[in-house]
Design an enzyme around this catalytic site. Structure first.
Site, short mmCIF file in Angstrom:
data_model
loop_
_atom_site.label_atom_id
_atom_site.label_comp_id
_atom_site.label_asym_id
_atom_site.label_seq_id
_atom_site.Cartn_x
_atom_site.Cartn_y
_atom_site.Cartn_z
N LYS A 67 0.93 -1.22 -0.02
CA LYS A 67 0.08 0.06 0.11
C LYS A 67 0.91 1.08 0.10
O LYS A 67 0.13 2.37 -0.42
CB LYS A 67 -0.89 -0.19 1.12
CG LYS A 67 -2.00 -0.87 1.14
CD LYS A 67 -3.27 -0.95 2.38
CE LYS A 67 -4.35 -1.87 2.13
NZ LYS A 67 -5.37 -1.73 3.11
N ASP A 103 -9.65 3.10 1.42
CA ASP A 103 -9.91 2.29 3.04
C ASP A 103 -10.43 3.58 3.98
O ASP A 103 -11.19 3.10 4.90
CB ASP A 103 -8.45 2.03 3.51
CG ASP A 103 -7.93 0.74 3.05
OD1 ASP A 103 -9.02 -0.15 2.57
OD2 ASP A 103 -6.87 0.43 2.79
#
Length: 267
Positions: A67, A103
């Protein structure tokens, strides 16, 4: 059989625990979209090779451990993802790779659905990776009283999180209002990020792990009387935003039904 019009997927290591392939392929089928979603296991040292071909896909989700490192390979990064320092979704547009952070929306969805207001709360977060950054960003933005990070390697965590005003410690204690797991511990029902903590009424336990929906950490906290929030709601929230970006809309009922089917299949 007709080839798909769109190719989506998930990259990470490992990806065997992911329900994404079941969720998205079922969703596409129910919505009549000629698209496919793949799970692709990419080791950290092979990410650069994958990224040289990534624009051939229409988009893909990104999970542990890529990420943060994936940001070096993108042509454009959404302002929210850049401010957080973590990308979990890449979309290909006109041959360019664009990074997003969905997210954050998943975290917001999870807390709102669970009826938890983090404002004025003392909170400890286990982990210092991409999802931890996003959680910390949300907590600070929503006026948490204090944020502490529990990390095995304090020096490394300080380097990763130097943009945030947080305390970093090797251990947690019983003094926090909310405990959040942002590590893989609990995946496939193995591990507990806060074994040193005694839970009880008045405390809140939150897990970003969604498989299983109730991890050993959440089970222990729940039995002790603590309120618990499952990572499955975070998954749903980020998936809603993912589909908004990749397919210009999301049928939430169909998505939630697809998630339920996937969870039942992997049990």
């Amino acid at each position: 059989m007709m080839p798909p019009d769109y190719v989506f997927g998930l990259i990470g290591h490992p990806v065997s625990h992911s329900i994404g392939q079941i969720v998205y392929n079922r969703y596409f089928q129910k919505k009549g979209l000629n698209a496919i979603y793949l799970s692709i296991d990419i080791f950290p040292e092979t990410l650069k090779y994958f990224m040289s071909y990534a624009s051939k896909m229409d988009g893909f989700n990104v999970t542990i451990p890529h990420k943060i490192s994936i940001m070096d390979y993108l042509d454009q990064i959404d302002w929210e993802a850049r401010s957080i320092g973590s990308v979990n979704l890449v979309k290909t547009e006109d041959g360019l790779l664009k990074g997003f952070n969905t997210d954050y929306y998943g975290i917001e969805y999870m807390f709102k659905k669970g009826g938890v207001d983090v404002s004025g709360k003392s909170i400890v977060v286990a982990g210092s990776g991409g999802i931890a950054r996003t959680v910390i960003h949300y907590l600070i933005k929503n006026n948490a009283k204090s944020v502490t990070v529990k990390a095995r390697d304090v020096k490394l965590a300080k380097n990763k999180l130097n943009a945030y005003d947080v305390d970093i410690k090797e251990y947690a204690n019983n003094d926090y209002d909310i405990y959040i797991n942002c590590t893989p511990l609990g995946t496939e029902a193995v591990g507990d990020p806060f074994p040193e903590v005694q839970f009880g009424k008045g405390k809140i336990a939150v897990d970003v792990v969604y498989n299983p929906p109730v991890t050993p950490f959440l089970k222990r906290a729940g039995i002790s009387g603590s309120k618990t929030l499952s990572g499955l709601d975070l998954y749903i929230g980020q998936a809603i935003k993912t589909l908004d970006i990749l397919t210009s809309g999301c049928d939430i009922d169909t998505l939630i039904n697809s998630v339920r089917v996937a969870v039942n299949e992997v049990r």
